[in-house]
Write a protein that holds these residues in place. Structure first.
Motif, short mmCIF file in Angstrom:
data_model
loop_
_atom_site.label_atom_id
_atom_site.label_comp_id
_atom_site.label_asym_id
_atom_site.label_seq_id
_atom_site.Cartn_x
_atom_site.Cartn_y
_atom_site.Cartn_z
N HIS A 181 -20.65 7.34 -12.34
CA HIS A 181 -20.14 6.89 -13.62
C HIS A 181 -20.74 5.55 -14.05
O HIS A 181 -21.37 4.85 -13.26
N GLY A 182 -20.49 5.21 -15.29
CA GLY A 182 -20.90 3.92 -15.82
C GLY A 182 -20.00 3.53 -16.98
O GLY A 182 -19.46 4.39 -17.67
N CYS A 185 -19.33 0.04 -19.99
CA CYS A 185 -19.71 -1.28 -20.45
C CYS A 185 -18.49 -1.94 -21.07
O CYS A 185 -17.49 -1.28 -21.36
N THR A 233 -20.80 -1.78 -15.57
CA THR A 233 -20.93 -1.29 -14.21
C THR A 233 -21.52 0.12 -14.21
O THR A 233 -21.32 0.88 -15.15
N PHE A 234 -22.26 0.44 -13.16
CA PHE A 234 -22.73 1.81 -12.95
C PHE A 234 -22.81 2.07 -11.46
O PHE A 234 -22.91 1.14 -10.64
N ASP A 235 -22.73 3.33 -11.09
CA ASP A 235 -22.78 3.72 -9.68
C ASP A 235 -24.21 3.91 -9.22
O ASP A 235 -25.03 4.50 -9.92
N ARG A 294 -20.95 0.44 -6.29
CA ARG A 294 -20.69 0.08 -7.68
C ARG A 294 -21.39 -1.23 -8.01
O ARG A 294 -21.08 -2.28 -7.44
N LEU A 353 -30.84 6.01 -16.15
CA LEU A 353 -29.45 6.02 -15.69
C LEU A 353 -28.73 7.13 -16.43
O LEU A 353 -28.31 6.95 -17.57
N THR A 405 -25.89 8.29 -16.88
CA THR A 405 -24.49 7.94 -16.72
C THR A 405 -23.97 7.38 -18.03
O THR A 405 -24.74 7.08 -18.95
N CYS A 406 -22.67 7.24 -18.13
CA CYS A 406 -22.05 6.92 -19.41
C CYS A 406 -22.16 5.44 -19.80
O CYS A 406 -22.04 4.57 -18.94
N ILE A 460 -23.46 2.66 -20.15
CA ILE A 460 -23.99 1.41 -19.64
C ILE A 460 -25.08 0.83 -20.53
O ILE A 460 -25.39 -0.36 -20.47
N ALA A 508 -31.11 3.96 -20.58
CA ALA A 508 -29.68 4.21 -20.42
C ALA A 508 -29.08 4.66 -21.74
O ALA A 508 -29.76 4.71 -22.77
#
Length: 369
Positions: free
Chosen positions: A187-188, A190, A199-201, A209, A282, A284-285, A287, A307
Motif C-alpha cells: 500500500h501507499g 500521502c 508512506t509506501f511499502d 514501511r 511504485l 501503489t496508491c 504516493i 508513482a
C-alpha cells in the motif's frame, strides 16, 4: 490486406473492428465510448497529441480529438483519392488501419511501459517485484510474464526485511542497467498538501514501511525514513543532531532497531544506485501526492520514480484476464463506461493517466572537483 485489428491496443474493441471493415462504422465528431478513448490514447502515444481533459474523461470525440485526428492524417497523407483532395477528421477504414499498424509497431519495438512513461530504450527488461497474497495483482504479474515472454520477469517479494533486501537485489540485477522495476508489494498513502509526508511499502504486509517526515521513530511498524540522518537547522549554539546521531548515542532497543533498519535501507539504496535502472514504478496508491518525499528517495536511489496520485487497483475481467485500474474507475463493468482509465491497455501494462501519473527525476548529482 488485414481484416482484423492486429495491435494489442485495439484488437479487443469490437466497435473499432467494425470500423476497419465497414464504412457505416466510421468514427467522427460526437461519438462517445471506449473506442474513442482508445483512439485518443493512440494519438497521444504516436503523435503526442493533446486532448482536452473533458473529452478524455467523457470518452468524447470532441473538437480537440477531431483536430488531433486531422493533424495525424495530414502528416501521413491519409486521403481517399477516389473522392478526396485533402484529409478529413474522420476515423475510417484507412485511418484505423494505419493507427493499428503504428501501435503494433510500437508494441514490437519497445515495451509498452517504457513509451507510456517516457522511458525509451531499445531493449528494456522489466521486472515485477510482486506480493504473493493478493490474487489479482499476482494474476496480473503472471499475465505480464506470459504476454512478454523473455521481456518481463516476476520476482516474489518476502515479508522478512533481510530476505526482502535479497529479493530487491535479485530484481534489480535481473532488470539490469537501463531496465525497469515495478514495485507491486503493498500500500501507499500521502498526506495532502504536505509534499514531504507519505508512506509506501517496500515489502508485503507492511514489513518495510518507508515514510517521509511523518516518520514516528517510536512506532515499530514504521520501518525507516530517508530523512533519518538529516540534521535539523542549526538555530542554537549547539551542534544539531539527526535522529541517527541520537540513536548512535543511545543503546536502547528502539535505537538499535532503527539503526538496523537504516543499515538495510542503505543496502537497498546501494542496490539501486549500482543497478542504474531507467526507472522504478511504485504500483501503489496515492504516493504520487508526496513529490518531495519521492524526490528524496530518487536522490538516494539515483533513479527516476514513477508513482500515482490516485488509488491503484486490479481486478479480473469477465474474460478471465487481469486489469490494472485507478480509483476513478467506478462501475468498471457497467455499460456504458463511465469516465475512467479502464481500457484493455490495463491488461498489458500499468494504468495510464497523464493527470494521475507522477514522474520524479533524481536531483542532479553534485559535481566532483
Amino acid at each position: 490486406m488485414a481484416t482484423r485489428l492486429q495491435s494489442k491496443w485495439f484488437r479487443d474493441n469490437s466497435r473499432l473492428q467494425h470500423c476497419l471493415v465497414s464504412d457505416p462504422h466510421h468514427v467522427l465528431r460526437g461519438a462517445t465510448g471506449e473506442h474513442v478513448s482508445l483512439i485518443q490514447g493512440a494519438l497521444s502515444i504516436l503523435d503526442g497529441s493533446r486532448i482536452a481533459d473533458d473529452e478524455q474523461k467523457r470518452h468524447l470525440y470532441g473538437p480537440t480529438t477531431e483536430n488531433a485526428v486531422l493533424e495525424y492524417k495530414k502528416r501521413r497523407r491519409i486521403i481517399n483519392l477516389l473522392y478526396q483532395t485533402q484529409a478529413d477528421a474522420i476515423v475510417g477504414k484507412m485511418t484505423i488501419r494505419r493507427l493499428d499498424e503504428e501501435m503494433k509497431a510500437q508494441e514490437r519495438s519497445r515495451s509498452h511501459l517504457m513509451f507510456a512513461v517516457g522511458v525509451s530504450l531499445p531493449e528494456p527488461r522489466m521486472v515485477i517485484l510482486s506480493e504473493t497474497a493478493n490474487r489479482d495483482f499476482v494474476g496480473w504479474a503472471n499475465q505480464m510474464v506470459k504476454l512478454y515472454s523473455g521481456k518481463v520477469v516476476k520476482v516474489d517479494a518476502a515479508t522478512d526485511p533481510a530476505e526482502e533486501v535479497k529479493r530487491i537485489r535479485q530484481a534489480v540485477n535481473t532488470a539490469g542497467a537501463g531496465g525497469l522495476l515495478i514495485l507491486s508489494v503493498g500500500h501507499g498513502v500521502c498526506i495532502p498538501q504536505f509534499g514531504e509526508q507519505g508512506t509506501f511499502d517496500l515489502a508485503p504486509n507492511a514489513a518495510m514501511r518507508v515514510l517521509g517526515k511523518n516518520y514516528n521513530e517510536n512506532e515499530p511498524k514504521d520501518f525507516v525514513s530517508p530523512y533519518y540522518d538529516d540534521k535539523p537547522a542549526a538555530n542554537t549554539g549547539l551542534k544539531p543532531l539527526s535522529q541517527k546521531d541520537k540513536d548512535e548515542r543511545d543503546q536502547t532497543p528502539g535505537a538499535q532497531r532503527r539503526l538496523k533498519n537504516w543499515a538495510l535501507w542503505q543496502e537497498v539504496c546501494k542496490i539501486f544506485v549500482d543497478g542504474k535502472l531507467s526507472a522504478v514504478v511504485l504500483l501503489t496508491c496515492r504516493i504520487g501526492g508526496a513529490p518531495l518525499f519521492l524526490q528524496k528517495i530518487a536522490g538516494q536511489w539515483r533513479t527516476k520514480m514513477i508513482a500515482y496520485k490516485d488509488q491503484v487497483g486490479c481486478y479480473q475481467t469477465a474474460s478471465g484476464r487481469f486489469r490494472t485500474i485507478l480509483g476513478k474507475d467506478k462501475d468498471k463493468t457497467a455499460p456504458p463506461p463511465p469516465p475512467h482509465t479502464n481500457t484493455p491497455w490495463g491488461e498489458i501494462t500499468i494504468p495510464l493517466s497523464m493527470t494521475d501519473m507522477v514522474v520524479i527525476d533524481p536531483p542532479a548529482a553534485p559535481k566532483t572537483p
